[in-house]
Design a protein around this motif. Structure first.
Motif, PDB file in Angstrom:
ATOM      1  N   PHE A  55     -27.619 -12.358   6.660  1.00  0.00           N
ATOM      2  CA  PHE A  55     -27.329 -13.647   7.292  1.00  0.00           C
ATOM      3  C   PHE A  55     -27.703 -14.784   6.356  1.00  0.00           C
ATOM      4  CE2 PHE A  55     -29.195 -17.294   9.446  1.00  0.00           C
ATOM      5  CZ  PHE A  55     -28.133 -17.728  10.234  1.00  0.00           C
ATOM      6  N   ARG A  56     -28.814 -14.617   5.664  1.00  0.00           N
ATOM      7  CA  ARG A  56     -29.317 -15.643   4.748  1.00  0.00           C
ATOM      8  C   ARG A  56     -28.291 -15.943   3.664  1.00  0.00           C
ATOM      9  NH1 ARG A  56     -34.844 -13.705   3.244  1.00  0.00           N
ATOM     10  NH2 ARG A  56     -33.647 -12.039   2.261  1.00  0.00           N
ATOM     11  N   ALA A  57     -27.690 -14.899   3.107  1.00  0.00           N
ATOM     12  CA  ALA A  57     -26.717 -15.089   2.030  1.00  0.00           C
ATOM     13  C   ALA A  57     -25.474 -15.817   2.544  1.00  0.00           C
ATOM     14  CB  ALA A  57     -26.340 -13.740   1.418  1.00  0.00           C
ATOM     15  N   VAL A  92     -30.636 -24.329  -6.672  1.00  0.00           N
ATOM     16  CA  VAL A  92     -30.832 -24.749  -5.278  1.00  0.00           C
ATOM     17  C   VAL A  92     -30.728 -23.552  -4.342  1.00  0.00           C
ATOM     18  CG1 VAL A  92     -29.799 -26.060  -3.403  1.00  0.00           C
ATOM     19  CG2 VAL A  92     -30.163 -27.143  -5.600  1.00  0.00           C
ATOM     20  N   SER A  93     -29.780 -22.656  -4.605  1.00  0.00           N
ATOM     21  CA  SER A  93     -29.663 -21.476  -3.749  1.00  0.00           C
ATOM     22  C   SER A  93     -30.910 -20.606  -3.851  1.00  0.00           C
ATOM     23  CB  SER A  93     -28.418 -20.666  -4.128  1.00  0.00           C
ATOM     24  OG  SER A  93     -28.517 -20.131  -5.435  1.00  0.00           O
ATOM     25  N   TYR A  94     -31.507 -20.531  -5.030  1.00  0.00           N
ATOM     26  CA  TYR A  94     -32.752 -19.778  -5.193  1.00  0.00           C
ATOM     27  C   TYR A  94     -33.884 -20.425  -4.396  1.00  0.00           C
ATOM     28  CZ  TYR A  94     -37.056 -18.138  -7.378  1.00  0.00           C
ATOM     29  OH  TYR A  94     -38.316 -17.635  -7.585  1.00  0.00           O
ATOM     30  N   MET A 100     -36.334 -19.779   2.984  1.00  0.00           N
ATOM     31  CA  MET A 100     -36.036 -19.012   4.194  1.00  0.00           C
ATOM     32  C   MET A 100     -36.878 -17.744   4.262  1.00  0.00           C
ATOM     33  SD  MET A 100     -31.881 -19.416   4.609  1.00  0.00           S
ATOM     34  CE  MET A 100     -31.889 -18.718   6.258  1.00  0.00           C
ATOM     35  N   GLU A 101     -37.122 -17.126   3.118  1.00  0.00           N
ATOM     36  CA  GLU A 101     -37.985 -15.939   3.083  1.00  0.00           C
ATOM     37  C   GLU A 101     -39.402 -16.289   3.535  1.00  0.00           C
ATOM     38  OE1 GLU A 101     -40.406 -13.522  -0.326  1.00  0.00           O
ATOM     39  OE2 GLU A 101     -38.354 -14.131  -0.808  1.00  0.00           O
ATOM     40  N   MET A 102     -39.900 -17.458   3.104  1.00  0.00           N
ATOM     41  CA  MET A 102     -41.280 -17.834   3.387  1.00  0.00           C
ATOM     42  C   MET A 102     -41.482 -18.278   4.838  1.00  0.00           C
ATOM     43  SD  MET A 102     -43.252 -17.402   0.766  1.00  0.00           S
ATOM     44  CE  MET A 102     -44.615 -18.513   1.116  1.00  0.00           C
ATOM     45  N   ASN A 114     -34.352 -12.632   8.346  1.00  0.00           N
ATOM     46  CA  ASN A 114     -35.196 -12.505   7.153  1.00  0.00           C
ATOM     47  C   ASN A 114     -35.596 -11.039   6.999  1.00  0.00           C
ATOM     48  OD1 ASN A 114     -36.803 -13.105   4.946  1.00  0.00           O
ATOM     49  ND2 ASN A 114     -38.510 -13.888   6.174  1.00  0.00           N
ATOM     50  N   PRO A 115     -34.648 -10.144   6.684  1.00  0.00           N
ATOM     51  CA  PRO A 115     -34.932  -8.711   6.711  1.00  0.00           C
ATOM     52  C   PRO A 115     -35.785  -8.220   5.553  1.00  0.00           C
ATOM     53  CG  PRO A 115     -32.700  -9.115   5.941  1.00  0.00           C
ATOM     54  CD  PRO A 115     -33.241 -10.440   6.351  1.00  0.00           C
ATOM     55  N   HIS A 116     -35.804  -8.956   4.445  1.00  0.00           N
ATOM     56  CA  HIS A 116     -36.531  -8.512   3.251  1.00  0.00           C
ATOM     57  C   HIS A 116     -36.676  -9.697   2.309  1.00  0.00           C
ATOM     58  CE1 HIS A 116     -32.522  -8.578   1.526  1.00  0.00           C
ATOM     59  NE2 HIS A 116     -32.122  -7.657   2.398  1.00  0.00           N
TER      60      HIS A 116
END
Length: 736
Positions: A55-57, A92-94, A100-102, A114-116
Motif C-alpha cells: 500500500f505504501r508504494a 523525497v520518495s525515500y 511511513m515506516e516510522m 506498514n508490513p515491513h
C-alpha cells in the motif's frame, strides 16, 4: 564502450547526482566495458524476499505522480524550459517511505499499511511511477495550439484518448544500457545498505531544502525583480540594444550577458550546475559566448530582415513586424488557401529563431556522423539483432502455434543460461522473476495504434491514415537509432524539426496534419526513451519486471490526465499572456508558439519558405552541413591525438549555438559561477565535503524550489484560477 564515449554521455545528462555515503565516493571511472561499469558502480546483490507490492508504494507512487504530472505541465507554460528532477523524486520518495515506516503502527488492524521496513524495491517502484507521470505530454501542446490559435476546443474524451495513445505508442520497443541512471541506483544502494548513516547525512538535505523553499518565495512572488539584475540595464533602462545584450529577466528579452539571477528555478533550468563536471562547463561556456556572437551578428546585420522583428520570438510575423494572423490564410478545412496566402503574403521568422532551427538541424545531422565515426562498433552491436542472418534464423524458427495469443496468461518464465560469462550480471539476477512478456508491450502498442487512428479521424486532424503509418514507421526507426545513442552516451537528441520537415513535404498546405504527424513520431521516440530509462532503473534495482510495467502504465496514464486538466486551467486563466511575444517571468506561451509556428511554416508553407532558393533554404541545407561537421575533428584526433579533439562532442557544440534563443537568460552568469565554485573550487580545495554533500545539496536545491513553485502556482500565480500579486500594482514582469 570506450572511455571517451562514456565520459561524453555522463558529462551532460540531466539529473545526474552522484552521491558519496560513508566517505566512499561514487566517481566517474574510466572503464573499458559495460560489465566493468555496471558491476563497479552498482551492487549486483539481490534479495528476492523484498516486496514492492505494498500500500505504501502505491500511495506514495500515486501521490508523487500527481505532484510530478501537475508540476511538469506548469513548467511547460514557464518562460524557460524546466524539468521535474528525477533525483529529487527519488530522495523525497525515500524520505516519505521511511517516515511511513516510522510512524504507522506495524501491528493491529492497519498492519498492512506498514508490513515491513521500507525497502529499495518499493523506492524503485515509486520513482518509476512518478517519473513516468512527470513529463508534459506533447499531446497537450497540440491541444493548446488548437485552443490558442485555431479557436478549437476538442471534446474531453477525444483529448484524453489522444493523450493515452500518443504516450503509450512507443512502449513496446526494447531497452538498453543507460549510463545516466547509474548514480541514482548507486544512491539507492547506499541508502539501503547503510541506512542509519545515510539518514544522518540527509539532515543536510533537510536544511538546504527548507532554506531554498523559503527563499523561493522572494523571486517567485514577493520580489520578482530577483529573477534578473543587470547593472547595465539599470544604467540605461530605455536602451533597446542594452536590453537585447544584457537583459534577460523576462522571456524572450535578451541574451543575459553579465546579468545575475537569484532564482534557482532558472539557474538550474537546463541542468543543475553542481552536477556538471568542469570540462563540460568550460565547453558550455564557450558555446554560450558563440551563441551570443551569432545572435547579435544576425540581428544587427539585418540577415533575414531581422531588425523588423523582435530580437527573440517564436511567432510568425508580417514583413512590417506585426504578428501574422494564420487564420487568414486557412480555409474552413484548416488547409492553406493559395488565394488567401497571396493576399496576406508569406510570414517571417525572427532571425534568432532561424539561428535556433539551423543549430538544431546541424546538431541532429552531426549526431549520425559522430556515432558512425566514434561509436561504430557499439552501433553494430546494438543493431546485431537486425542482421540478415539473425532475421533469417528467427523466421525459420517461427511457428504460429508458439504464439501466445492469450497474452494475459503468459507466465513470463525465462530460461536461465548456465555458465555464460558474457551475460549482464544484473540481467541474470532478474531471470528469477516472471517477465513482463513482449506480448504485453505488443498489446499496448496495438491498442494505442487503433485508438490513435480513431482519434485522428474523429478530431478532424487532416492527417490521413497513410501519413499516420509513416509517422509511426519513422518513430520505430528513430527509436532504434536514437535509443542506441541514449544507451551508449546518455544523450537524447530531438528529431522534432526533422519530422516536421518530412511531414511538410508529405502533406503540403496542412499545418494541422503536421502537428499530429509530429506528435505520433517525435513524441513516440522521446516517450519510449524515457520509459526505457525507467525499465533500466527497475533492472538495476532488481524490481520485478511486472511491477515495473505496472508502475509505468499507471504513472503514464495518471500523468496524461493531470497534464490535460492543468493545461486547460492555465489557458483559461492566462490566455492573453500565452499569446503575447514576451509573456511574463511567471507564465509564457513560448512552447505552443514555436510548435504552432513550425506547423504553419513547415506544414502549410514548406515549399514556399524552405525549398532551394527560398528565404529560409539554409534551414534544411544545414542537415547536409551537419553531416560533415564531425569529420575534421575525427581526422585531427586520428592523426594528432595529443590535440584531444575527441573531447569535443560536435552534435552538442552545434546545437548549443541556438541555446539562448528562447526563454529567460539572466541565469547564464549565475549558472557558471555556481558551477565553477562547485566543480573547481570546492572539488579541489575541499574534496571530502564535495564527495559527501555536493550532489545531495544540488538535489535539495532542486527539490525545495520545485515544491515551492508547485505551491505558488496554485496558491497565488493562477494555475487554478485568478492570480494574486504580492503588492497591488507590482507587475510580475518588472525587472532590473
Amino acid at each position: 564502450m570506450s572511455p571517451h564515449m562514456y565520459s561524453q554521455g555522463s558529462d551532460i545528462h540531466h539529473d545526474s547526482y552522484p552521491i558519496s555515503i560513508n566517505s566512499v565516493p561514487i566517481i566517474r571511472v574510466v572503464l573499458n566495458s559495460e560489465r566493468g561499469l555496471i558491476t563497479h558502480v552498482i551492487s549486483v546483490d539481490d534479495d528476492p524476499s523484498l516486496n514492492p507490492w505494498t500500500f505504501r508504494a502505491f500511495f506514495l507512487g500515486l501521490g508523487l505522480s500527481a505532484f510530478g504530472g501537475s508540476l511538469a505541465e506548469i513548467y511547460y507554460f514557464k518562460p524557460q524550459t524546466v524539468w521535474v528532477s528525477l533525483m529529487f523524486l527519488a530522495i523525497v520518495s525515500y524520505i516519505l517511505g521511511f517516515a511511513m515506516e516510522m510512524f504507522i503502527p506495524r501491528h493491529g488492524p492497519f498492519h498492512y499499511l506498514n508490513p515491513h521496513p521500507f525497502n529499495k524495491k518499493e523506492n524503485a517502484f515509486i520513482i518509476i511511477m512518478a517519473s513516468a507521470a512527470s513529463n508534459s505530454a506533447l499531446a497537450t501542446e497540440v491541444l493548446a495550439v488548437q485552443r490558442l490559435y485555431y479557436n478549437i476546443t476538442p471534446n474531453a474524451a477525444a483529448s484524453i484518448f489522444l493523450l493515452f495513445s500518443s504516450q503509450l505508442l512507443g512502449y513496446g520497443i526494447g531497452g538498453m544500457l543507460y549510463p545516466g541512471i547509474l548514480p541514482l541506483i548507486s544512491m539507492f544502494d547506499a541508502f539501503f545498505r547503510n541506512g542509519q548513516t545515510a539518514r544522518r547525512r540527509l539532515k543536510v538535505f533537510y536544511l538546504v531544502f527548507g532554506a531554498i523553499f523559503i527563499w523561493e518565495l522572494f523571486p517567485e512572488w514577493i520580489f520578482p525583480l530577483l529573477t534578473g539584475v543587470s547593472v547595465f540595464c539599470l544604467a540605461a533602462p530605455n536602451n533597446a540594444t542594452v536590453s537585447r545584450v544584457f537583459g534577460g529577466s523576462n522571456g524572450n528579452e535578451g541574451l543575459g550577458l553579465l546579468s545575475i539571477c537569484f532564482d534557482w528555478q532558472y539557474i538550474s533550468a537546463y541542468s543543475n550546475p553542481m552536477a556538471i563536471p568542469m570540462k563540460s562547463q568550460l565547453s558550455m561556456f564557450i558555446k554560450n559566448i558563440l551563441c551570443m556572437v551569432v545572435c547579435v551578428s544576425v540581428y544587427y546585420n539585418n540577415i533575414w530582415e531581422s531588425k523588423n522583428f523582435p530580437f527573440f520570438s517564436q511567432l510568425l510575423f508580417y514583413q512590417n513586424g506585426t504578428v501574422y494572423d494564420q487564420l487568414l490564410i486557412l480555409n474552413s478545412s484548416y488547409k492553406v488557401d493559395p488565394i488567401l496566402l497571396a493576399q496576406q503574403g508569406l510570414p517571417y521568422y525572427a532571425g534568432s529563431w532561424v539561428v535556433y532551427l539551423i543549430a538544431t538541424n546541424l546538431g541532429l545531422a552531426a549526431t549520425f556522423t559522430h556515432l558512425l565515426l566514434w561509436n561504430c562498433d557499439d552501433l553494430r552491436a546494438a543493431w546485431s539483432w537486425m542482421s540478415p542472418s539473425n532475421l533469417r534464423t528467427k523466421w525459420r524458427e517461427f511457428r504460429w502455434n508458439n504464439v501466445h495469443w492469450k497474452f494475459w496468461n503468459d507466465d513470463g518464465i525465462r530460461e536461465q543460461p548456465q555458465g555464460n560469462e558474457d551475460i549482464d550480471p544484473h540481467y541474470a539476477q532478474m531471470l528469477k522473476y516472471p517477465d513482463a512478456p513482449n506480448s504485453w508491450y505488443y498489446a499496448t502498442f496495438v491498442v494505442s495504434l487503433v485508438v490513435a487512428l480513431v482519434v485522428i479521424y474523429k478530431s478532424d486532424s487532416t492527417l490521413p491514415w497513410w501519413g499516420f503509418v509513416i509517422s509511426v514507421f519513422l518513430a520505430i526507426i528513430s527509436i532504434l537509432f536514437l535509443g542506441a545513442l541514449s544507451a551508449i552516451t546518455g544523450i537524447s537528441i530531438s528529431i522534432q524539426t526533422f519530422v516536421q520537415m518530412i511531414a511538410g513535404y508529405l502533406h503540403p498546405g496542412k499545418p494541422m496534419a503536421n502537428m499530429y504527424f509530429v506528435l505520433y513520431s517525435y513524441n513516440t521516440v522521446s516517450q519510449a526513451i524515457l520509459l526505457l530509462r525507467d525499465l533500466k532503473i527497475g533492472q538495476y534495482a532488481k524490481l520485478p519486471p511486472r511491477a515495473a510495467f505496472t508502475a509505468q502504465i499507471i504513472g503514464t496514464l495518471l500523468g496524461a490526465v493531470l497534464n490535460y486538466f492543468m493545461m486547460n486551467s492555465i489557458i483559461d486563466g492566462h490566455r492573453d499572456i500565452l499569446l503575447s511575444v514576451q509573456g511574463t517571468n511567471i507564465w509564457s506561451g513560448q512552447q505552443p508558439q514555436q510548435y504552432n509556428s513550425q506547423a504553419i511554416a513547415w506544414g502549410g508553407l514548406s515549399h514556399e519558405l524552405f525549398s532551394a532558393g527560398m528565404r529560409y533554404q539554409w534551414v534544411p541545407w544545414s542537415y547536409l552541413v551537419g553531416l560533415v561537421v564531425p569529420v575534421p575533428f575525427w581526422l585531427i584526433h586520428r592523426y594528432w591525438p595529443e590535440l584531444c579533439a575527441n573531447h569535443l562532442y560536435t552534435p552538442i557544440a552545434c546545437a548549443a549555438i541556438g541555446w539562448l534563443c528562447v526563454g529567460i537568460n539572466s541565469s547564464v552568469a549565475s549558472f557558471f559561477m555556481i558551477g565553477f565554485i562547485s566543480q573547481l573550487w570546492i572539488r579541489t580545495r575541499y574534496p571530502r565535503w564535495f564527495q559527501k554533500y555536493n550532489y545531495l545539496v544540488g538535489a535539495a536545491l532542486d527539490g525545495g524550489t520545485q515544491v515551492m513553485v508547485f505551491i505558488l502556482s496554485f496558491a497565488v500565480q493562477g494555475a487554478a484560477g485568478t492570480s494574486h500579486l504580492f503588492l497591488v500594482g507590482c507587475q510580475p514582469g518588472w525587472k532590473l
